[in-house]
Design a protein around this motif. Structure first.
Motif, PDB file in Angstrom:
ATOM      1  N   ARG A  68       0.849  -1.190   0.000  1.00 22.91           N
ATOM      2  CA  ARG A  68       0.000   0.000   0.000  1.00 22.91           C
ATOM      3  C   ARG A  68       0.885   1.240   0.000  1.00 22.91           C
ATOM      4  O   ARG A  68       1.747   1.399   0.855  1.00 22.91           O
ATOM      5  CB  ARG A  68      -0.908   0.023   1.219  1.00 22.91           C
ATOM      6  N   THR A  69       0.632   2.147  -0.931  1.00 25.11           N
ATOM      7  CA  THR A  69       1.424   3.369  -0.991  1.00 25.11           C
ATOM      8  C   THR A  69       0.934   4.432  -0.014  1.00 25.11           C
ATOM      9  O   THR A  69       1.580   5.477   0.131  1.00 25.11           O
ATOM     10  CB  THR A  69       1.422   3.947  -2.417  1.00 25.11           C
ATOM     11  N   ASP A  70      -0.186   4.197   0.653  1.00 30.95           N
ATOM     12  CA  ASP A  70      -0.629   5.129   1.697  1.00 30.95           C
ATOM     13  C   ASP A  70      -0.118   4.698   3.065  1.00 30.95           C
ATOM     14  O   ASP A  70      -0.483   5.286   4.087  1.00 30.95           O
ATOM     15  CB  ASP A  70      -2.157   5.273   1.707  1.00 30.95           C
ATOM     16  N   LEU A  71       0.724   3.676   3.106  1.00 32.24           N
ATOM     17  CA  LEU A  71       1.419   3.265   4.320  1.00 32.24           C
ATOM     18  C   LEU A  71       2.913   3.263   4.037  1.00 32.24           C
ATOM     19  O   LEU A  71       3.339   3.259   2.890  1.00 32.24           O
ATOM     20  CB  LEU A  71       0.983   1.855   4.746  1.00 32.24           C
ATOM     21  N   GLY A  72       3.711   3.216   5.097  1.00 31.18           N
ATOM     22  CA  GLY A  72       5.137   3.016   4.922  1.00 31.18           C
ATOM     23  C   GLY A  72       5.958   4.289   4.971  1.00 31.18           C
ATOM     24  O   GLY A  72       5.442   5.407   4.995  1.00 31.18           O
ATOM     25  N   ARG A  73       7.250   4.081   4.966  1.00 31.16           N
ATOM     26  CA  ARG A  73       8.220   5.166   5.133  1.00 31.16           C
ATOM     27  C   ARG A  73       8.349   5.993   3.860  1.00 31.16           C
ATOM     28  O   ARG A  73       8.414   5.470   2.760  1.00 31.16           O
ATOM     29  CB  ARG A  73       9.587   4.574   5.500  1.00 31.16           C
ATOM     30  N   VAL A  74       8.389   7.307   4.054  1.00 31.84           N
ATOM     31  CA  VAL A  74       8.714   8.254   2.994  1.00 31.84           C
ATOM     32  C   VAL A  74       9.843   9.120   3.528  1.00 31.84           C
ATOM     33  O   VAL A  74       9.671   9.827   4.511  1.00 31.84           O
ATOM     34  CB  VAL A  74       7.510   9.134   2.604  1.00 31.84           C
ATOM     35  N   GLY A  75      11.019   9.051   2.888  1.00 32.91           N
ATOM     36  CA  GLY A  75      12.160   9.780   3.418  1.00 32.91           C
ATOM     37  C   GLY A  75      12.522   9.276   4.807  1.00 32.91           C
ATOM     38  O   GLY A  75      12.675   8.095   5.034  1.00 32.91           O
ATOM     39  N   ARG A  76      12.634  10.218   5.747  1.00 35.94           N
ATOM     40  CA  ARG A  76      13.032   9.859   7.098  1.00 35.94           C
ATOM     41  C   ARG A  76      11.853   9.769   8.072  1.00 35.94           C
ATOM     42  O   ARG A  76      12.058   9.593   9.266  1.00 35.94           O
ATOM     43  CB  ARG A  76      14.042  10.886   7.634  1.00 35.94           C
ATOM     44  N   ARG A  77      10.637   9.919   7.602  1.00 31.18           N
ATOM     45  CA  ARG A  77       9.489   9.808   8.505  1.00 31.18           C
ATOM     46  C   ARG A  77       9.395   8.381   9.027  1.00 31.18           C
ATOM     47  O   ARG A  77       9.327   7.435   8.249  1.00 31.18           O
ATOM     48  CB  ARG A  77       8.189  10.189   7.782  1.00 31.18           C
ATOM     49  N   PRO A  78       9.360   8.202  10.342  1.00 23.76           N
ATOM     50  CA  PRO A  78       9.419   6.846  10.906  1.00 23.76           C
ATOM     51  C   PRO A  78       8.075   6.136  10.909  1.00 23.76           C
ATOM     52  O   PRO A  78       7.605   5.655  11.927  1.00 23.76           O
ATOM     53  CB  PRO A  78       9.917   7.107  12.332  1.00 23.76           C
ATOM     54  N   LEU A  79       7.417   6.078   9.747  1.00 24.22           N
ATOM     55  CA  LEU A  79       6.169   5.338   9.636  1.00 24.22           C
ATOM     56  C   LEU A  79       6.464   3.968   9.042  1.00 24.22           C
ATOM     57  O   LEU A  79       7.542   3.702   8.535  1.00 24.22           O
ATOM     58  CB  LEU A  79       5.172   6.109   8.770  1.00 24.22           C
ATOM     59  N   GLY A  80       5.487   3.083   9.094  1.00 24.50           N
ATOM     60  CA  GLY A  80       5.724   1.744   8.585  1.00 24.50           C
ATOM     61  C   GLY A  80       4.452   0.950   8.465  1.00 24.50           C
ATOM     62  O   GLY A  80       3.386   1.484   8.193  1.00 24.50           O
ATOM     63  N   CYS A  81       4.563  -0.337   8.676  1.00 26.53           N
ATOM     64  CA  CYS A  81       3.447  -1.302   8.681  1.00 26.53           C
ATOM     65  C   CYS A  81       3.001  -1.746   7.299  1.00 26.53           C
ATOM     66  O   CYS A  81       2.077  -2.542   7.183  1.00 26.53           O
ATOM     67  CB  CYS A  81       2.245  -0.783   9.471  1.00 26.53           C
ATOM     68  N   GLU A  82       3.644  -1.260   6.221  1.00 22.51           N
ATOM     69  CA  GLU A  82       3.211  -1.704   4.905  1.00 22.51           C
ATOM     70  C   GLU A  82       3.503  -3.181   4.691  1.00 22.51           C
ATOM     71  O   GLU A  82       2.734  -3.888   4.029  1.00 22.51           O
ATOM     72  CB  GLU A  82       3.867  -0.854   3.805  1.00 22.51           C
ATOM     73  N   GLU A  83       4.590  -3.701   5.284  1.00 20.79           N
ATOM     74  CA  GLU A  83       4.877  -5.127   5.136  1.00 20.79           C
ATOM     75  C   GLU A  83       3.920  -5.974   5.959  1.00 20.79           C
ATOM     76  O   GLU A  83       3.518  -7.065   5.543  1.00 20.79           O
ATOM     77  CB  GLU A  83       6.336  -5.449   5.458  1.00 20.79           C
ATOM     78  N   THR A  84       3.543  -5.469   7.147  1.00 21.43           N
ATOM     79  CA  THR A  84       2.553  -6.177   7.965  1.00 21.43           C
ATOM     80  C   THR A  84       1.230  -6.299   7.217  1.00 21.43           C
ATOM     81  O   THR A  84       0.621  -7.369   7.155  1.00 21.43           O
ATOM     82  CB  THR A  84       2.326  -5.433   9.289  1.00 21.43           C
TER      83      THR A  84
END
Length: 389
Positions: free
Chosen positions: A202-218
């Motif tokens: 999902r491209t509305d989840l996950g890291r962009v640059g250095r923002r510490p977001l994630g969960c796209e693999e989950t």
């Protein structure tokens, strides 16, 4: 709280693919593409070391792809200095790790596709152990151990149960091969056709640059198993990589920001896939792993570690509640190209470059940092040696 970096064991009493421990695959098997995604020249030496570790595999992959995420300077450097033995692609989708991975899914030629972080190095037998995990046809993915490589040493207060904060395997994961819910993004692989059929990341989840977001693999792992209830995602600790942890990720501020961001990411997964799947591993983690860690820290008179455990849980829960209350709720439509196209307005379609403004913690422009290219045939200075303990 367990996050997208979690991989909790499930009941394996009837799972012959989950509890069997195969040896390394030496004979012919499915073809394998290894993918490294990169986004900044600041990690050039790390990237060279990652590429060199793949070239040094005892069982070389059939293909190595490097996907550069909207960084023209890095793309130029890679094409000038890393063009031997790999294909180099520009991210053709929305900016971010998910878009880069989807670009690789669409371009790869292998039946299996493995992802290695650009700041990680693979053990020489990594690909052999990944391939060995696919001997059972019901196995749709195999992930492995991610060891932290602390550049400045592990902080005395940093609990091993929270190594997922720095993208690594944490205390509480199974020590032997096991069936799991999801993998750690730095070290995972899938049957490529199944990942494409499920819609990719999902491209509305996950890291962009250095923002510490994630969960796209989950979220992708949950979707894969939902499509095939008898499917197995296998965790194989013998398939190991080492992940660099720079000093900037050992601070209390990074720990707090990462925990909060993971809570928000987890809330997004629950909105897409429901709490039953989205929080299954987290319940076990909170009921068993964390309480045992707190008691152990108190018995050993490590109050700072106990405080970090409690704070980490509280911050992750706060992020989850914030994400649940104010997160985006737009539905998505999976596409068979390996991308997931958001329906909500204001986002570019698949294949279009992102026009989003960079966040505060992302680089505002792509420019060289004075790092000199390192030969891809050998690890960069300071790269970990796999023979060391």
């Amino acid at each position: 709280m367990s996050t997208d970096r979690s991989a909790e064991p499930v009941d394996r009493s009837s799972d012959r693919a989950g509890d069997r421990t195969p040896g390394p695959a030496d004979g012919p098997g499915p073809s394998l593409t290894v993918v490294i995604c990169a986004y900044t020249v600041e990690r050039w030496d790390d990237l060279c070391a990652a590429v060199a570790s793949v070239h040094a595999q005892h069982r070389p992959p059939d293909e190595l792809l490097l996907v550069v995420d909207h960084c023209p300077e890095l793309l130029r450097l890679a094409r000038e200095h890393l063009s031997t033995g790999l294909r180099i692609l520009a991210n053709a989708q929305r900016r971010g790790l998910s878009g880069a991975r989807n670009t690789a899914l669409g371009a790869a030629r292998g039946e299996l596709i493995a992802f290695l972080d650009d700041d990680a190095t693979a053990a020489p037998d990594w690909t052999r152990h990944l391939l060995a995990g696919y001997r059972a046809p019901e196995v749709l993915g195999v992930g492995g151990l991610v060891r932290p490589w602390w550049q400045s040493g592990r902080p005395s207060w940093f609990p091993p149960e929270f190594d997922w904060v720095v993208g690594c395997s944490y205390r509480g994961l199974p020590r032997r091969a096991a069936r799991v819910r999801n993998f750690i993004g730095a070290n995972m692989s899938f049957r490529r056709a199944e990942a494409l059929a499920a819609g990719g990341f999902r491209t509305d989840l996950g890291r962009v640059g250095r923002r510490p977001l994630g969960c796209e693999e989950t979220e992708l792992c949950i979707r894969l198993v939902a499509r095939h209830p008898g499917a197995v995602l296998r965790y194989e600790p013998a398939a190991a990589v080492r992940h660099r942890v720079p000093p900037a990720r050992t601070t209390l501020s990074y720990f707090a920001a990462r925990c909060f961001a993971e809570g928000r990411s987890k809330a997004a997964v629950v909105k897409h896939d429901g709490a039953a799947a989205g929080l299954a591993s987290e319940r076990t983690y909170l009921r068993h792993t964390v309480p045992a860690a707190v008691l152990r820290s108190l018995r050993r008179w490590r109050p700072a570690t106990a405080a970090a455990l409690c704070a980490g849980v509280a911050l992750t829960a706060a992020g989850y509640l914030t994400g649940s209350a104010g997160g985006r709720t737009g539905r998505t439509v999976p596409r068979r190209t390996g991308a997931v196209r958001p329906v909500t307005g204001g986002e570019p379609a698949d294949g279009e470059p992102s026009r989003d403004e960079p966040s505060r913690d992302e680089p505002t422009r792509d420019e060289p940092t004075g790092l000199r290219p390192t030969a891809a045939g050998r690890p960069a200075t300071g790269a970990p040696t796999w023979g060391a303990p």
